[in-house]
Design a protein around this motif. Structure first.
Motif: not given
Length: 328
Positions: A16-17, A30-31, A79-80
């Protein structure tokens, strides 16, 4: 998102980044994503990538379970974050002609106009696959890591490519190094599974100028972005039987591929074993297991700029890639 597009098990691992920040290995639950760089005891000296985790997978997996079971460390909203290809492989071993229905469909589609009747082609192709299975002869070739892109990145169709096609596949991710391993032990070397879309420029597969040599996988399979990968590495123990998963690809919302891995001629263990007879498989390497029926050649509908491919495999999540023209 459908139920079979949810990652299986209590957690998954990805890359991720955030904003313009560096990429990092993260644990997804869990998101939310735990930055694994902050987990003490997880890392050996050197890089802190998912491939580094795979190099110590037997030691790392219990620590990942422990991290998933606590609230320690900062959890970032998924989601960010930007989601990248979950691992950078050194090697990609790709299986061709490994789904019975897919091979039959392609044989019929490639038969010249005025050639053999379709039923004859189907019967002869089925007999060929039976012989290959009986003789334990998978078909495996090498791909290039430079073709890998993220699970939500654009796929760039080269200006020269007139017949780009999709091929959604189950990908086995190597943990323990594997060289000349028997099929009965091969799954012990698989740390995780993920999704790969092994795109193909159909017009480049066969070298018409050199028929005695045959296929040109370099040009047909390896343009940049032609292997969307991910979204996550799902530990093998969470996936269950890799020979009983549903592979589904939708093109602009229309289902094009929807087949079980039960249709594979050679299962994951056979493919890993076969590839390891020729090359030394290393942690982070991918063994792609072939694509089921329902490719563009079957439908008479190949990829165009603006198309959106959504691919899912039971327990492995969902990838979504938009096609763009190279000159755009």
């Amino acid at each position: 998102m459908e139920a079979h597009a949810q990652p299986a098990g209590p957690f998954a691992v990805g890359t991720f980044s955030s904003g313009d920040g560096p990429r990092f290995a993260g644990l997804v639950k869990d998101g939310r994503v735990l930055d694994l760089r902050t987990v003490p005891g997880l890392w050996a000296p050197g890089d802190r990538t998912t491939r580094a985790l795979l190099e110590r997978w037997d030691d790392v997996l219990p620590l990942l379970h422990a991290a998933a079971g606590t609230d320690d460390g900062e959890r970032l909203p998924l989601d960010g974050l930007a989601v990248h290809a979950p691992v950078e492989p050194r090697q990609i071993l790709q299986s061709g002609a490994n789904y019975r229905t897919h091979v039959i469909d392609l044989a019929v589609a490639h038969e010249p106009e005025g050639g053999r009747p379709a039923e004859q082609v189907r019967a002869e192709t089925a007999a060929m696959m039976d012989r290959r299975a009986a003789e334990d002869r998978p078909y495996v070739f090498a791909g290039l890591p430079s073709s890998v892109t993220g699970p939500y990145d654009d796929v760039v169709i080269p200006a020269w490519c007139a017949k780009p096609d999709w091929e959604l596949e189950l990908a086995a991710v190597i943990g323990r190094p594997a060289y000349r391993v028997p099929a009965e032990r091969a799954l012990e070397h698989v740390a995780a599974y993920t999704i790969a879309n092994d795109l193909t420029a159909r017009e480049a597969v066969f070298r018409r100028d050199m028929p005695e040599i045959g296929t040109d996988w370099l040009r047909a399979k390896n343009p940049p972005t032609f292997t969307p990968l991910g979204p996550y590495l799902v530990p093998a123990a969470f996936v269950g039987d890799p020979g009983d998963l549903r592979v589904t690809l939708r093109l602009n919302g229309r289902t094009m591929q929807d087949e079980s891995t039960k249709d594979m001629i050679f299962g994951v263990a056979r493919l890993v074993s076969y590839a390891s007879r020729a090359v030394r498989l290393l942690p982070g390497d991918l063994v792609l297991t072939g694509s089921p029926a329902g490719n563009g050649m079957h439908w008479g509908r190949l990829l165009r700029p603006g198309d959106v491919m959504e691919g899912s495999i039971t327990g492995l999540g969902l990838q979504s890639n938009r096609c763009v023209a190279e000159d755009s």
